[in-house]
Design a protein around this motif. Structure first.
Motif, short mmCIF file in Angstrom:
data_model
loop_
_atom_site.label_atom_id
_atom_site.label_comp_id
_atom_site.label_asym_id
_atom_site.label_seq_id
_atom_site.Cartn_x
_atom_site.Cartn_y
_atom_site.Cartn_z
N ARG A 84 -0.63 8.14 13.07
CA ARG A 84 0.30 9.05 12.26
C ARG A 84 0.91 8.22 10.93
NH1 ARG A 84 -2.52 11.80 13.95
NH2 ARG A 84 -2.47 13.59 15.36
N GLU A 85 1.42 6.87 11.26
CA GLU A 85 1.83 6.29 10.20
C GLU A 85 1.11 5.85 9.13
OE1 GLU A 85 0.52 3.18 13.44
OE2 GLU A 85 1.46 5.16 13.21
N ILE A 86 -0.16 6.30 9.17
CA ILE A 86 -1.02 5.89 7.91
C ILE A 86 -0.63 6.74 6.58
CG2 ILE A 86 -2.94 7.63 8.07
CD1 ILE A 86 -4.99 5.52 7.85
N VAL A 87 0.09 7.79 7.05
CA VAL A 87 0.37 8.62 5.81
C VAL A 87 1.33 8.20 4.94
CG1 VAL A 87 -0.33 10.59 7.03
CG2 VAL A 87 2.25 9.91 7.04
N VAL A 88 2.17 7.11 5.54
CA VAL A 88 3.12 6.35 4.61
C VAL A 88 2.56 5.58 3.38
CG1 VAL A 88 4.91 4.44 4.64
CG2 VAL A 88 4.62 6.04 6.80
N MET A 122 0.78 -1.14 -0.01
CA MET A 122 0.02 -0.11 0.06
C MET A 122 0.89 1.12 0.21
SD MET A 122 -3.17 -0.87 2.61
CE MET A 122 -4.47 -2.20 2.38
N SER A 123 2.15 1.07 0.17
CA SER A 123 2.83 2.19 0.46
C SER A 123 3.74 2.38 -0.81
CB SER A 123 4.05 2.03 1.46
OG SER A 123 3.51 1.89 2.85
N ASP A 124 3.95 1.39 -1.57
CA ASP A 124 4.61 1.58 -2.87
C ASP A 124 3.60 1.80 -4.20
OD1 ASP A 124 6.22 1.34 -5.06
OD2 ASP A 124 7.17 -0.44 -4.25
N GLN A 125 3.76 2.66 -4.82
CA GLN A 125 2.98 3.06 -6.14
C GLN A 125 3.07 2.02 -7.14
OE1 GLN A 125 4.21 7.21 -6.05
NE2 GLN A 125 2.25 7.98 -5.54
#
Length: 348
Positions: free
Chosen positions: A172-176, A121-124
């Motif tokens: 806060r880490e959801i923004v990753v 989910m972090s990698d586009q």
């Protein structure tokens, strides 16, 4: 040039088919922990047992790596199936997860910590290196029900935890999770602020936080979400000025921010003061100034009317009451005489 025999190719296909039904041990353990923590009266999770977790209800795996890529236990409201319980942090060990859909249930507790462990989910670009089986997905995003075929699933990344009883702050880490296209946490009981770095989630096309208890200001970084097409922050306790710029200029529907009485600035009619804080003028300074001026005029008019009325009352009493008239003028003469005497004393 190398050639492979049909038997060798068949063997590879059989191995791939076998692996497609298996799953990674620690991912299976994470799913079983989730199952143990929820109340499943419908019995839908009865299939969650054995080694082949890729065949469990609501689970789909990558055909090449056997990693879990989709967990979909959305209650579609077509039948009374729902899950009640907490979301364990161990669920974030599903590193290759692309779709997490637990919407319309009775899940409670806080959002799990360690959301940044969802590396796909972090990698586009990571989803380009895997593929699903030949199936489609019904997803709720941008306020619409959309169907994605097997090709669309390659790029679709979504987290939908809406319509539950989740509490606490947004981690806060959801923004990753910069690869997410859809993030829906609406209709819960979340508190605290919207993460300041939410603008880092640059792939977002749909963002929905409405019907929570979020407070504080809307981060200016949200203006960096160039792909955003659907936004809903309505019915929270947000305050301050609404950020402007870039994609937000196109999202000019006031209902996006309705139900936040202390928000100000376009597209709302409520204007902000010089400090960027809520102003009670509702964007109508000239009208309010005019109202204040009209109030002052009425005040002065009533004062003048009272003075005239008081004078006329005294005048008519003296005019028609002879005894009062004589007494009044005698009093005036006495006062005048005394003042005259006091003025002449120093000269004598």
């Amino acid at each position: 040039m190398c050639y492979f025999s049909p038997n060798f190719i068949l063997l590879l296909l059989l191995i791939q088919a076998f692996l497609a039904n298996c799953c990674i041990e620690h991912e299976r353990d994470a799913l079983l922990e989730f199952k143990a923590g929820v109340n499943d009266e419908s019995g839908r999770l009865a299939s969650w047992g054995g080694e082949k977790c890729c065949n469990w209800a609501g689970i789909r795996c990558n055909n090449r790596t056997s990693r879990v890529v989709k967990l979909n236990l959305r209650n579609t409201n077509m039948e009374p199936i729902y899950y009640e319980g907490n979301i364990p942090s161990k669920l974030t060990q599903l590193n290759n997860l692309q779709v997490l859909d637990l919407a319309n249930n009775y899940l409670s507790g806080q959002l799990p910590r360690g959301l940044d462990n969802f590396t796909w989910m972090s990698d586009q670009l990571s989803s380009l290196f895997g593929y699903y089986s030949d199936e489609s997905l019904i997803a709720m995003t941008k306020g619409l029900k959309l169907e994605y075929d097997s090709t669309g699933l390659l790029l679709w990344k979504s987290m939908d935890l809406s319509n539950n009883n989740l509490i606490g702050e947004i981690p806060r880490e959801i923004v990753v999770l910069a690869g997410l296209l859809n993030l829906n946490l609406s209709n819960n009981h979340l508190i605290g602020n919207i993460p300041l770095e939410i603008g880092n989630m640059t792939s977002l096309e749909s963002l929905d936080f409405h019907m929570n208890n979020l407070s504080g200001t809307i981060p200016q970084s949200i203006s960096a979400l160039y792909s955003l097409e659907k936004l809903n922050f309505s019915y929270n306790n947000l305050s301050g000025s609404i950020p402007t710029g870039y994609q937000l200029q196109a999202l000019d529907d006031p209902s996006i921010y309705s139900g936040n009485p202390y928000l100000c600035g376009p597209p709302l009619e409520t204007s902000c003061g010089s400090s960027g804080r809520f102003s009670h003028n509702n964007g109508n300074n000239d009208s309010n100034s005019k109202n204040i001026g009209d109030s002052d005029k009425w005040l002065y008019l009533f004062i003048e009317f009272g003075f005239v009325a008081g004078f006329l009352v005294v005048f008519f009493i003296i005019l028609f009451k002879v005894k009062w008239r004589y007494t009044y003028f005698q009093m005036v003469d006495t006062v005048f005489d005394r003042l005259y005497v006091l003025m002449l004393k120093p000269k004598l």
